[in-house]
Design an enzyme around this catalytic site. Sequence first.
Site, PDB file in Angstrom:
ATOM      1  N   ASP A  64      -3.827   2.751  -5.070  1.00  0.00           N
ATOM      2  CA  ASP A  64      -2.729   2.847  -4.100  1.00  0.00           C
ATOM      3  C   ASP A  64      -2.335   1.495  -3.497  1.00  0.00           C
ATOM      4  OD1 ASP A  64      -4.985   2.448  -2.604  1.00  0.00           O
ATOM      5  OD2 ASP A  64      -4.602   4.056  -1.171  1.00  0.00           O
ATOM      6  N   GLU A  65      -2.861   0.412  -4.047  1.00  0.00           N
ATOM      7  CA  GLU A  65      -2.620  -0.884  -3.422  1.00  0.00           C
ATOM      8  C   GLU A  65      -2.503  -1.985  -4.468  1.00  0.00           C
ATOM      9  OE1 GLU A  65      -4.974  -3.356   0.026  1.00  0.00           O
ATOM     10  OE2 GLU A  65      -5.017  -1.164   0.081  1.00  0.00           O
ATOM     11  N   ASP A  98       0.849  -1.195   0.000  1.00  0.00           N
ATOM     12  CA  ASP A  98       0.000   0.000   0.000  1.00  0.00           C
ATOM     13  C   ASP A  98       0.884   1.243   0.000  1.00  0.00           C
ATOM     14  OD1 ASP A  98      -2.598   1.526   0.661  1.00  0.00           O
ATOM     15  OD2 ASP A  98      -1.263   2.104   2.302  1.00  0.00           O
TER      16      ASP A  98
END
Length: 431
Positions: free
Chosen positions: A120-121, A17
């Site tokens: 974002d991950e 993340d």
Amino acid sequence: MSNYFNNEERRVIFAIDSKSFYASVEAKEHHLNPLRAAIIVVSTGPNVGGGGLILATSPMAKKLYGLKSNVSRLRDLPKDARNLLMVPPRMNLYIHVNSQINDIYREYVDNRDLHIYSIDESFLDMTQSWRLFGDTPMHVARRIQKEVHDKTGIYTTVGIGDNLTQAKIAMDIYGKHSTTFVGEIHYETVPDKLWPINQLNKVWSIGDRTAKKLERIGIQSLADLAHHDPYDLTNKFGVIGGQLYLLSWGIDRAVISDKTRPKEKSYGNSQVLPKNYTKASEIEVVLREISEQVAARIRKHHMQTRLVHVWVGNEYTDGGFSKQTRIIPTNESRVLNQAVIDLFRANWKGDQIRNISVYFGDLLPDNFEQLDFFRTPERQMQERILDKTVDSLRLKFGFTKLVKASSTLPGATAIQRAGLVGGHNGGNSYE
């Protein structure tokens, strides 16, 4: 305990993340340390109430002002937040940096072993490759963190596990609170790492409603869940009950590279309108705009649809409707627009509308055409050619260079939203 898992396949999974991603990218753009800068990303506009939406909050802003990680309203800011740096979103910049980060991940895994979970991950299946880059998975995780930071300035949190669930929970629960930003869970550590977790709604795949239902039957922690009768869970929760039971034991048999994962079976778009709409003519303008956008998407993917779904509603009332209808396979904008409008006119009761969604499903390859009794084959072909011509011109010169006159009428939103990404400012001039 270890013998219990002897038949479970063990993989080396990283869940990674990017910490407070939007805020971190903005901090770097302002030559600030993402971990030390008090910065928030705020989206404003006519379709955003409460003075604006806080899309992202840096770790220091959370610490100093008690802000939450999830989206909140600008009006909720404390009055003493004078030293807080507030910046508008630049979605195209975030997409660009996300692409850079995932390109780094591709240096460590084959593309089939990379699953981009969100902007974002990402999940990386390092089972076949980690030994090429370090002595232990932990060493490899730290190496990836360093490379991402050196090349983009972004700090990352890593969860390491024997499967996707273990890696994700290790990241969420332990990695984000570790000085190294790395957490680990393995089958041997399930009793020590999983079972003590007593905030069930913080666990991946357990939402607030499910957590409350579990609490009502006496389940307060993952230990309680692991030692509850699995047949009772299935009776009370259905298939989800069995999944919850497996989760509490850290069991997850999904494999990233498994090509049997379901593919997208529908395309759609939704909008939050800049105000409550009460006039049918204004609502229909937006419905046509969205319908044309989605029609262009299915044409781009060389598909036709047999199912049209329309949802209109208002977040503050019970008004609106969600209806669908089956049609002869097509991807023509004119035909799809009419199907959308017909659904609206047949079901709208005059409620005020703030949210609109249009989806086309039950897709088929665009390698045949159903003849229309009300049009000649030549007319059908002309309209298909017109749609594809419009698509190509918009792709080459931009959407706003070729719009219908209806998009200049009251209520229209397509021109205004053309520069937005995900409903927020694209920030096209980031370079």
